[in-house]
Design an enzyme around this catalytic site. Structure first.
Site, PDB file in Angstrom:
ATOM      1  N   GLU A 122       0.863  -1.189   0.000  1.00 42.22           N
ATOM      2  CA  GLU A 122       0.000   0.000   0.000  1.00 42.22           C
ATOM      3  C   GLU A 122       0.895   1.233   0.000  1.00 42.22           C
ATOM      4  O   GLU A 122       2.120   1.131   0.055  1.00 42.22           O
ATOM      5  CB  GLU A 122      -0.934  -0.011   1.210  1.00 42.22           C
ATOM      6  N   HIS A 244      -8.906   9.446   3.181  1.00 44.34           N
ATOM      7  CA  HIS A 244      -8.475   8.397   2.245  1.00 44.34           C
ATOM      8  C   HIS A 244      -8.691   8.925   0.834  1.00 44.34           C
ATOM      9  O   HIS A 244      -9.748   9.475   0.529  1.00 44.34           O
ATOM     10  CB  HIS A 244      -9.282   7.118   2.472  1.00 44.34           C
ATOM     11  N   ARG A 290      -0.789   8.920   1.892  1.00 44.16           N
ATOM     12  CA  ARG A 290      -2.202   9.257   1.694  1.00 44.16           C
ATOM     13  C   ARG A 290      -2.488  10.746   1.656  1.00 44.16           C
ATOM     14  O   ARG A 290      -3.304  11.207   0.869  1.00 44.16           O
ATOM     15  CB  ARG A 290      -3.009   8.676   2.852  1.00 44.16           C
ATOM     16  N   HIS A 349     -11.386   9.315   6.893  1.00 41.08           N
ATOM     17  CA  HIS A 349     -11.156   7.870   7.016  1.00 41.08           C
ATOM     18  C   HIS A 349     -10.667   7.466   8.398  1.00 41.08           C
ATOM     19  O   HIS A 349     -11.089   6.442   8.936  1.00 41.08           O
ATOM     20  CB  HIS A 349     -10.114   7.474   5.962  1.00 41.08           C
ATOM     21  N   ARG A 384      -1.101   8.511   9.100  1.00 45.13           N
ATOM     22  CA  ARG A 384      -0.917   7.075   9.366  1.00 45.13           C
ATOM     23  C   ARG A 384      -0.473   6.319   8.120  1.00 45.13           C
ATOM     24  O   ARG A 384      -1.021   6.488   7.034  1.00 45.13           O
ATOM     25  CB  ARG A 384      -2.238   6.479   9.858  1.00 45.13           C
TER      26      ARG A 384
HETATM   27  P1  FAD Z   1     -13.853   0.105  15.827  1.00 41.25           P
HETATM   28  O1  FAD Z   1     -13.595  -1.085  15.041  1.00 41.25           O
HETATM   29  O2  FAD Z   1     -14.424   1.278  15.135  1.00 41.25           O
HETATM   30  O3  FAD Z   1     -14.845  -0.304  17.012  1.00 41.25           O
HETATM   31  C1  FAD Z   1     -15.393   0.653  17.873  1.00 41.25           C
HETATM   32  C2  FAD Z   1     -16.510   0.011  18.656  1.00 41.25           C
HETATM   33  O4  FAD Z   1     -16.956   0.865  19.691  1.00 41.25           O
HETATM   34  C3  FAD Z   1     -17.738  -0.295  17.832  1.00 41.25           C
HETATM   35  O5  FAD Z   1     -18.190  -1.554  18.220  1.00 41.25           O
HETATM   36  C4  FAD Z   1     -18.727   0.786  18.249  1.00 41.25           C
HETATM   37  O6  FAD Z   1     -20.053   0.419  18.076  1.00 41.25           O
HETATM   38  C5  FAD Z   1     -18.365   0.920  19.717  1.00 41.25           C
HETATM   39  N1  FAD Z   1     -18.722   2.180  20.371  1.00 41.25           N
HETATM   40  C6  FAD Z   1     -18.357   3.429  20.010  1.00 41.25           C
HETATM   41  N2  FAD Z   1     -18.826   4.310  20.907  1.00 41.25           N
HETATM   42  C7  FAD Z   1     -19.471   3.610  21.863  1.00 41.25           C
HETATM   43  C8  FAD Z   1     -20.171   3.964  23.052  1.00 41.25           C
HETATM   44  N3  FAD Z   1     -20.298   5.229  23.455  1.00 41.25           N
HETATM   45  N4  FAD Z   1     -20.733   2.994  23.783  1.00 41.25           N
HETATM   46  C9  FAD Z   1     -20.644   1.710  23.386  1.00 41.25           C
HETATM   47  N5  FAD Z   1     -20.004   1.310  22.276  1.00 41.25           N
HETATM   48  C10 FAD Z   1     -19.419   2.256  21.530  1.00 41.25           C
HETATM   49  N6  FAD Z   1      -6.902  -0.105   9.097  1.00 41.25           N
HETATM   50  C11 FAD Z   1      -5.924  -0.986   8.806  1.00 41.25           C
HETATM   51  O7  FAD Z   1      -4.965  -1.134   9.570  1.00 41.25           O
HETATM   52  N7  FAD Z   1      -5.999  -1.728   7.661  1.00 41.25           N
HETATM   53  C12 FAD Z   1      -7.028  -1.611   6.775  1.00 41.25           C
HETATM   54  O8  FAD Z   1      -7.064  -2.302   5.772  1.00 41.25           O
HETATM   55  C13 FAD Z   1      -8.051  -0.673   7.069  1.00 41.25           C
HETATM   56  N8  FAD Z   1      -9.083  -0.511   6.203  1.00 41.25           N
HETATM   57  C14 FAD Z   1     -10.115   0.306   6.581  1.00 41.25           C
HETATM   58  C15 FAD Z   1     -11.242   0.386   5.757  1.00 41.25           C
HETATM   59  C16 FAD Z   1     -12.328   1.132   6.144  1.00 41.25           C
HETATM   60  C17 FAD Z   1     -13.531   1.230   5.242  1.00 41.25           C
HETATM   61  C18 FAD Z   1     -12.301   1.827   7.383  1.00 41.25           C
HETATM   62  C19 FAD Z   1     -13.484   2.636   7.822  1.00 41.25           C
HETATM   63  C20 FAD Z   1     -11.188   1.771   8.182  1.00 41.25           C
HETATM   64  C21 FAD Z   1     -10.087   1.009   7.797  1.00 41.25           C
HETATM   65  N9  FAD Z   1      -8.952   0.919   8.600  1.00 41.25           N
HETATM   66  C22 FAD Z   1      -7.960   0.050   8.273  1.00 41.25           C
HETATM   67  C23 FAD Z   1      -8.911   1.555   9.908  1.00 41.25           C
HETATM   68  C24 FAD Z   1      -9.267   0.495  10.959  1.00 41.25           C
HETATM   69  O9  FAD Z   1     -10.290  -0.332  10.461  1.00 41.25           O
HETATM   70  C25 FAD Z   1      -9.726   1.108  12.245  1.00 41.25           C
HETATM   71  O10 FAD Z   1      -8.852   2.119  12.642  1.00 41.25           O
HETATM   72  C26 FAD Z   1      -9.760   0.044  13.337  1.00 41.25           C
HETATM   73  O11 FAD Z   1     -10.530  -1.044  12.888  1.00 41.25           O
HETATM   74  C27 FAD Z   1     -10.334   0.616  14.602  1.00 41.25           C
HETATM   75  O12 FAD Z   1     -10.614  -0.443  15.478  1.00 41.25           O
HETATM   76  P2  FAD Z   1     -11.176  -0.133  16.909  1.00 41.25           P
HETATM   77  O13 FAD Z   1     -11.393  -1.433  17.563  1.00 41.25           O
HETATM   78  O14 FAD Z   1     -10.340   0.880  17.573  1.00 41.25           O
HETATM   79  O15 FAD Z   1     -12.582   0.605  16.623  1.00 41.25           O
HETATM   80  C1  SIN Z   2      -7.247   0.539   2.489  1.00 39.57           C
HETATM   81  O1  SIN Z   2      -7.472  -0.645   2.259  1.00 39.57           O
HETATM   82  O2  SIN Z   2      -6.971   1.363   1.620  1.00 39.57           O
HETATM   83  C2  SIN Z   2      -7.331   1.031   3.902  1.00 39.57           C
HETATM   84  C3  SIN Z   2      -6.114   0.667   4.606  1.00 39.57           C
HETATM   85  C4  SIN Z   2      -5.968   1.457   5.861  1.00 39.57           C
HETATM   86  O3  SIN Z   2      -6.753   2.377   6.115  1.00 39.57           O
HETATM   87  O4  SIN Z   2      -5.010   1.175   6.592  1.00 39.57           O
END
Ligand code: FAD
Ligand code: SIN
Length: 550
Positions: A122, A244, A290, A349, A384
């Site tokens: 990437e 993004h 990015r 993003h 990032r």
């Molecule tokens: P999340 O997975 O967002 O989980 C947060 C949780 O908290 C959810 O369950 C939500 O419902 C809950 N929540 C929030 N507020 C509250 C509240 N007040 N009370 C109760 N529950 C609550 N990163 C990579 O490293 N590689 C990738 O390929 C990549 N691709 C991506 C593609 C997309 C489309 C997106 C949107 C992001 C991508 N990212 C990627 C970024 C990455 O997915 C996120 O940064 C990461 O998954 C965040 O994980 P997390 O567990 O911190 O939060």
């Molecule tokens: C992507 O697949 O382009 C998202 C990867 C990331 O946000 O780290």
């Protein structure tokens, strides 16, 4: 109104990869006499993590072209030098363990015909080092394995209570500024519950929904950040919002489905309607960091051009095999990648900033931890590096568990006057309610304000104008504690965090990474660091020692 009171050894808020993995490891590694509570505002599997496409970084011994030193250098360079070297090194060094442990939890990373792991590329990565699942369904694959484990593996699930449709609305902070738990709101029954624990963990994800155009799902309203801010936790780097470059951009639709950067990693190129491949002059071409690519696309759009991804360089069969979900989603929207270009534009993003923590999730508030996107460990700096987020979620969740498992996790039921006063506000009858129609209008208004004024390009004037508009919306919440619905709490949280982003952006006068101030002459971008990073020892490092960074 009567309120239920419950005690746990650890309360985890959020069921993304950070929250689920922390809960699983706690159940496996810690003594939790009062059990673990995992609460989540929607269904167990709804979160940003589920939509992750490109993959997760793994610096693995078997990948002979890679090394910790290369990964550290790429991360720091993409972050424009603002990352914390020790944090980057720690997370990189622990990536091998993180990946192996995910596999042990049932994650099935993609492999080639010889059963070797497939690594993809990437933006701003100098080598292929990104592992993926189901081609472009990495988040879904990891989340599914963790949800299966947490619900079906009795050795884990017997220690974990799960509350779905439950929102954390306020942290319980005592007179000594220590966190004693939180107030939860069941969004279906509208009942409140006071939850106590010696350890409270925010794993609440990002803030994408604060912007009009975002790749993030609807749950990402920055709730955990707002709770942290309200509790007085130290917050860091909120001016750095990652846009993004390539979200699917369809006429008459505000939704923005991600077209993974790994599509460019596998050969797709950005092009405008005149057939100009406008990234070709950049040293890293379409795989520049990015922030750089997002601004180039922004410039194209500002000139009135349209921007597309040309995936023909990948080959049809390979595309279908490697990116099945992207292929399918494009087709559902009448874009046949075998003959059509994919229309794209940038979208909010990822939030590089967050609640300031160590790598073990420790915040500035006693007993309060934050992990995943809601935290700011200073891994990412000003921008990032792709696929470092999922890795950070897993490594920091593990470190959190390592740290708290050394503590006595017996819950104490003694709470002080300050906590009781907070609880009382939720037992009063006088909830405040904004008209329901007004809530969605106000949410849309914030999203517009942030997109227009606090987006890819900012100026002091645009930021001040945004602040004044958001302040007006905030007036509706003055002195109000209790809201009457999920939507209203989300709006309140969006206001709190929007203000925090704006103020941070006002404070940083220069442009760096994802924070671009059009009114500043002082600009650092990753590309300008090329020379300094090239001076680093980038030679292949068989021993995987980190001996870089002049
Ligand atoms: P999340 O997975 O967002 O989980 C947060 C949780 O908290 C959810 O369950 C939500 O419902 C809950 N929540 C929030 N507020 C509250 C509240 N007040 N009370 C109760 N529950 C609550 N990163 C990579 O490293 N590689 C990738 O390929 C990549 N691709 C991506 C593609 C997309 C489309 C997106 C949107 C992001 C991508 N990212 C990627 C970024 C990455 O997915 C996120 O940064 C990461 O998954 C965040 O994980 P997390 O567990 O911190 O939060
Ligand atoms: C992507 O697949 O382009 C998202 C990867 C990331 O946000 O780290």
């Amino acid at each position: 109104m009567p309120m239920k009171h419950s005690t746990y050894s650890v309360i985890i808020v959020g069921s993304g990869i950070a929250g689920l993995y922390a809960a699983i490891k706690l159940a496996q590694m810690a003594k939790v006499p009062d059990g673990i509570l995992l609460l989540t505002k929607s269904n167990l599997s709804e979160c940003n993590s589920r939509y992750a496409q490109g993959g997760i970084v793994g610096v693995l011994d078997e990948n002979k072209q890679d090394s910790i030193s290369l990964h550290v250098a790429d991360t720091i360079k993409a972050g424009c030098g603002l990352s914390d070297f020790n944090v980057v090194k720690f997370i990189s060094e622990n990536s091998q363990h993180a990946i192996k442990d995910l596999m042990a939890c049932g994650v099935d990373f993609d492999r080639n015909e010889q059963k070797q792991l497939n690594f993809t590329l990437e933006g701003a990565h100098s080598v292929r080092r990104i592992l993926h699942v189901g081609g472009d369904a990495t988040g879904y694959g990891i989340e599914k394995a963790l949800v299966d484990k947490i619900t079906n593996d009795n050795s884990v699930s017997s220690n974990i209570t799960i509350y779905e449709q439950t929102l954390a609305v306020e942290l319980l902070i005592d007179a000594n500024d220590s966190c004693r738990g939180l107030i939860a709101f069941n969004t279906a029954t509208k009942e409140y519950e006071a939850l106590y624990a010696p350890v409270t963990v925010l794993a609440t994800g990002g803030a994408g929904q604060i912007y009009k155009y975002t790749t993030n799902p609807s749950v990402t309203t920055a709730d955990g950040l707002a709770l942290g801010i309200k509790a007085g936790a130290e917050i860091k780097d909120m001016e750095f919002i990652q846009f993004h470059p390539t979200a699917l951009s369809l006429e008459n639709s505000d939704s923005r489905f991600l077209i993974s950067e790994s599509v460019r990693g596998e050969g797709a190129k950005l092009v405008n309607q005149n057939g100009e491949y406008f990234m070709q002059n950049h040293p890293q071409k379409d795989l520049a960091p990015r922030d750089v690519v997002a601004r180039e696309i922004y410039d194209q759009l500002a000139k009135g051009n349209k921007v597309f991804l040309d995936a023909s360089f990948i080959g049809v069969e390979r595309f279908k095999h490697r990116f099945p979900n992207i292929y399918k989603t494009c087709l559902e929207n009448n874009i046949d990648i075998t003959k059509d270009l994919i229309p794209v534009s940038p979208a909010a993003h990822y939030c590089m900033g967050g609640i300031k923590t160590d790598v073990n999730g420790k915040t500035s508030v006693n007993n309060l931890y934050a992990i995943g996107e809601t935290a700011c460990t200073s891994l990412h700096g000003a921008n990032r590096l792709a696929s470092n987020s999922l890795l950070e979620c897993v490594v920091c969740a593990y470190e959190l568990v390592n740290t708290v498992s050394k503590q006595n996790l017996q819950s104490s039921k003694i709470i002080d006057e300050t906590v009781l006063n907070t609880i009382k506000k939720y037992t009063d009858n006088d909830s405040y309610s904004i008209n329901e129609n007004n809530i969605s209008d106000l949410k849309a208004k914030i999203k517009n304000i942030m997109w227009e004024n606090v987006g890819i390009i900012r100026t002091e004037n645009s930021l001040l104008s945004a602040l004044s508009e958001v302040n007006k919306i905030e007036q509706q919440f003055i002195n109000k504690y209790k809201c009457s619905s999920l939507d209203e709490y989300e709006l309140r949280n969006m206001v709190i965090v929007a203000k925090c982003i704006i103020n941070s952006a006002l404070n940083r006068k220069e442009s760096i990474g994802a924070h671009y101030r059009a009114d500043s002459n002082n600009y650092t971008q990753a590309a300008e660091l090329t020379e300094s990073v090239n001076s680093v020892n980038r030679s292949k490092d068989e021993s995987h020692d980190t001996k870089i960074i002049a």
